[in-house]
Each structure stands twice: as C-alpha cells, then as structure tokens.
Write an enzyme that holds these catalytic residues in place. Sequence first.
Site, PDB file in Angstrom:
ATOM      1  N   ASP A 145       0.861  -1.185   0.000  1.00 48.88           N
ATOM      2  CA  ASP A 145       0.000   0.000   0.000  1.00 48.88           C
ATOM      3  C   ASP A 145       0.897   1.235   0.000  1.00 48.88           C
ATOM      4  O   ASP A 145       1.686   1.434   0.921  1.00 48.88           O
ATOM      5  CB  ASP A 145      -0.902  -0.040   1.234  1.00 48.88           C
ATOM      6  CG  ASP A 145      -2.028   0.966   1.172  1.00 48.88           C
ATOM      7  OD1 ASP A 145      -1.876   1.997   0.483  1.00 48.88           O
ATOM      8  OD2 ASP A 145      -3.066   0.741   1.828  1.00 48.88           O
ATOM      9  N   HIS A 199      -7.133  10.596   5.823  1.00 44.97           N
ATOM     10  CA  HIS A 199      -8.521  10.247   6.155  1.00 44.97           C
ATOM     11  C   HIS A 199      -9.248  11.546   6.457  1.00 44.97           C
ATOM     12  O   HIS A 199      -9.182  12.076   7.550  1.00 44.97           O
ATOM     13  CB  HIS A 199      -8.577   9.256   7.326  1.00 44.97           C
ATOM     14  CG  HIS A 199      -8.093   7.902   6.931  1.00 44.97           C
ATOM     15  ND1 HIS A 199      -8.934   6.870   6.634  1.00 44.97           N
ATOM     16  CD2 HIS A 199      -6.836   7.429   6.722  1.00 44.97           C
ATOM     17  CE1 HIS A 199      -8.224   5.802   6.271  1.00 44.97           C
ATOM     18  NE2 HIS A 199      -6.944   6.121   6.323  1.00 44.97           N
ATOM     19  N   ASP A 204      -3.323   7.415  -3.138  1.00 44.97           N
ATOM     20  CA  ASP A 204      -3.251   6.260  -2.245  1.00 44.97           C
ATOM     21  C   ASP A 204      -3.633   5.039  -3.083  1.00 44.97           C
ATOM     22  O   ASP A 204      -4.717   5.012  -3.678  1.00 44.97           O
ATOM     23  CB  ASP A 204      -4.273   6.536  -1.118  1.00 44.97           C
ATOM     24  CG  ASP A 204      -4.229   5.553   0.025  1.00 44.97           C
ATOM     25  OD1 ASP A 204      -3.428   4.611  -0.030  1.00 44.97           O
ATOM     26  OD2 ASP A 204      -5.023   5.736   0.976  1.00 44.97           O
ATOM     27  N   GLU A 209     -11.059   1.306  -1.450  1.00 46.16           N
ATOM     28  CA  GLU A 209     -10.148   0.208  -1.109  1.00 46.16           C
ATOM     29  C   GLU A 209     -10.850  -0.987  -0.471  1.00 46.16           C
ATOM     30  O   GLU A 209     -10.873  -1.138   0.734  1.00 46.16           O
ATOM     31  CB  GLU A 209      -8.997   0.691  -0.218  1.00 46.16           C
ATOM     32  CG  GLU A 209      -9.370   1.425   1.031  1.00 46.16           C
ATOM     33  CD  GLU A 209      -8.117   1.822   1.828  1.00 46.16           C
ATOM     34  OE1 GLU A 209      -7.215   0.992   1.988  1.00 46.16           O
ATOM     35  OE2 GLU A 209      -8.062   2.978   2.285  1.00 46.16           O
ATOM     36  N   HIS A 268     -12.014   6.133   1.915  1.00 48.98           N
ATOM     37  CA  HIS A 268     -12.055   7.428   2.616  1.00 48.98           C
ATOM     38  C   HIS A 268     -11.906   8.585   1.643  1.00 48.98           C
ATOM     39  O   HIS A 268     -11.323   8.426   0.561  1.00 48.98           O
ATOM     40  CB  HIS A 268     -10.938   7.475   3.656  1.00 48.98           C
ATOM     41  CG  HIS A 268      -9.607   7.016   3.129  1.00 48.98           C
ATOM     42  ND1 HIS A 268      -8.660   7.874   2.659  1.00 48.98           N
ATOM     43  CD2 HIS A 268      -9.086   5.771   2.933  1.00 48.98           C
ATOM     44  CE1 HIS A 268      -7.615   7.193   2.228  1.00 48.98           C
ATOM     45  NE2 HIS A 268      -7.841   5.902   2.372  1.00 48.98           N
ATOM     46  N   GLU A 292      -6.559  -0.970  -4.113  1.00 49.21           N
ATOM     47  CA  GLU A 292      -6.978   0.412  -3.848  1.00 49.21           C
ATOM     48  C   GLU A 292      -6.591   1.342  -4.990  1.00 49.21           C
ATOM     49  O   GLU A 292      -5.498   1.219  -5.553  1.00 49.21           O
ATOM     50  CB  GLU A 292      -6.311   0.905  -2.547  1.00 49.21           C
ATOM     51  CG  GLU A 292      -6.643   2.345  -2.187  1.00 49.21           C
ATOM     52  CD  GLU A 292      -6.065   2.779  -0.848  1.00 49.21           C
ATOM     53  OE1 GLU A 292      -5.044   2.194  -0.403  1.00 49.21           O
ATOM     54  OE2 GLU A 292      -6.614   3.717  -0.248  1.00 49.21           O
TER      55      GLU A 292
HETATM   56 MN    MN Z   1      -3.739   2.851   1.061  1.00 51.28          MN
HETATM   57 MN    MN Z   2      -6.430   4.386   1.808  1.00 51.75          MN
END
Ligand code: MN
Ligand code: MN
Length: 308
Positions: free
Chosen positions: A89, A168, A100, A194, A160, A290
């Site tokens: 990630d 976030h 992200d 995600e 998010h 994600e």
């Molecule tokens: Mn992530």
């Molecule tokens: Mn994330």
Amino acid sequence: MRDLISDNEIENYVKAGQIACKVLKEVESLVKPGVKLLELAELIESKIHALGGKPAFPVNISINNIAAHYTPLPNDESTIPSNAVVKIDIGVHIDGYIADTATTIALNEGYRLLCEAVKYALEKALGVVGPGVKFSEVGYVVEQIVRSYGFKPIYNLSGHSLDRYLIHAGEVIPNHKDRLALGSFKSGKAYAIEPFATNGRGYVREENIATIYALKQNPKKLSKMDQEVREVFKYIYEDRKTLPFALRWYIRRFSEERLRSAIKTLIENGLAMAYPVLVEIDNGVVAQYEHTIVLTSKGEKIVTTLCH
Ligand code: MN
Ligand code: MN
C-alpha cells in the site's frame, strides 16, 4: 458548473497518482520469498523521491493475516515468507495532494481467487463512483461481489475521502451494505476506494504493536515538554507536519532509543498517535486493492491508473 478544485490541484493529484502507479508496477515483480521487507520498503520510498514525490505515509507491506499498517521497523530482519499473500500500500503526495493505491501479490496459487474477487470488486466499485452517488452504493457492490466468490469483505475497514495533507479526511466509504453510510460523492473531491476481503470472519483487530505514527499539533502542550522531546517533535514536524511517519526515517538523526522514548512521551501527552498493526480476527488471509479517484466537473480521473 465551476469546480471547487483548481486545475493546479487536479494536476498535483495526477502527478502523485502517476508516481504511485509507476512505483507499484515496478516493485510488484520484486515481491519474492526471502526478500527483506526493510529493503523493499526503502527501495519503494527511494523510487517515490526519485520521481519527485514524497511518501504520504510509510509504505505498508502487510503479509497474510495482517490487513494493514505494517511498515518495517529500523533494523527489521523479517523477510517475505514462501506462499505469502503480500499487500503493498503506497501513498504519494505532491504539495500535500495525496494518491493512495494498493495491490496484492499472492505467491500461493490457492489465494488467486481471493485476489481476483477484490480486484473485480474494486473495478466495479470505481464504475459506480460519481457525483451524487451514495457511499453505500460502493459498499453494496463490494460486498455483493466479494460474497459471490465465497469470501467476506472486511467490515471494519473502509475507503475514505482525501484532502490536502489529510489521508482520512472525514468521509468513510464502506466495503459492505451499510445503511448508515448516508453521505454521497461530490465533484471537486478526491476519494480512495479500497476493498479488502478475507477467508476469515471479516473483521480486523488492533495488535499490540505499532510501526507507524503521526504527530498532533498542540503548541501549548508542546511548550511544556522537555527540550529533548521538543527537538524530536520539531524535526519530524518540519518533515511531515501531521502526515504519518516511520521510526526508520529518523534513526540517522536520533538514536532509536531516543526516538522511541520521545514518541512515547508525545503519545502520552496527546502530541502524537500510533497506528496499531491490524490483523484479521480469525487469522484469515486478507487481500486488498486500492485506487484514488478525483471527481471534477469535466469528469473523473482514477489518478493511480494513469501510468500505462
Ligand atoms: Mn492505502
Ligand atoms: Mn487508503
């Protein structure tokens, strides 16, 4: 309609997304049994820097039943086990605008279907995202697909909204049919979608270990700290503001012992927080994919797919 997001902001999201996409593609083939997690993490982060980005958070390399929030510790000796299911990630930011993205590499054929389920769920979820669409629509699609493959989504992990220097940013995009997710997607905003799925019970719990931290701003409290602690805070704040960081990033500047002791004091005084490692409650194996999507009046851009 005029956008609440400027062309320059969109450009920063796109740049961050391209870097994250490129780095993830480059490192996928390096995930092999015996590879040291620390070396992999350092390589990923150095590639991010070399391409002109900065890590939005320490790269998470989460193996098997660990769902998220594991980044190598300083002097981490652990390696990728054989037959592992490895989630990578990556977060990249350009001037605070964050992309992200995550992928899962299954070194065990037996988990290919689990990965396929989550990958397909993400693809279909991204297909429904758009201005005015309810967050619960995404949750519905993800749960439906993951269950059709015979797995469970992780109920207490979600996507998010993203904001400048905020990973976030307040809005939660569920990975299951959640009637309480009343919000909806808005133009001019960025979101990370995600899905996670598992062959376990579908929940994660916090382990009693953290490898990732973030500072919290509170000048009044900070002024009451010892000089030693203030120095650590100021040095990290200069680099990260309130974005997450790893201990290994600062052991060249401070000893690990001093760093750990200062962070402990900062946490006790509400000036920092720890992100505990998250594991599946049944020790089920977890897969995650994600992407980051930016919604604008001119359409939407899945910025972490723009590196082909
Ligand atoms: Mn992530
Ligand atoms: Mn994330």
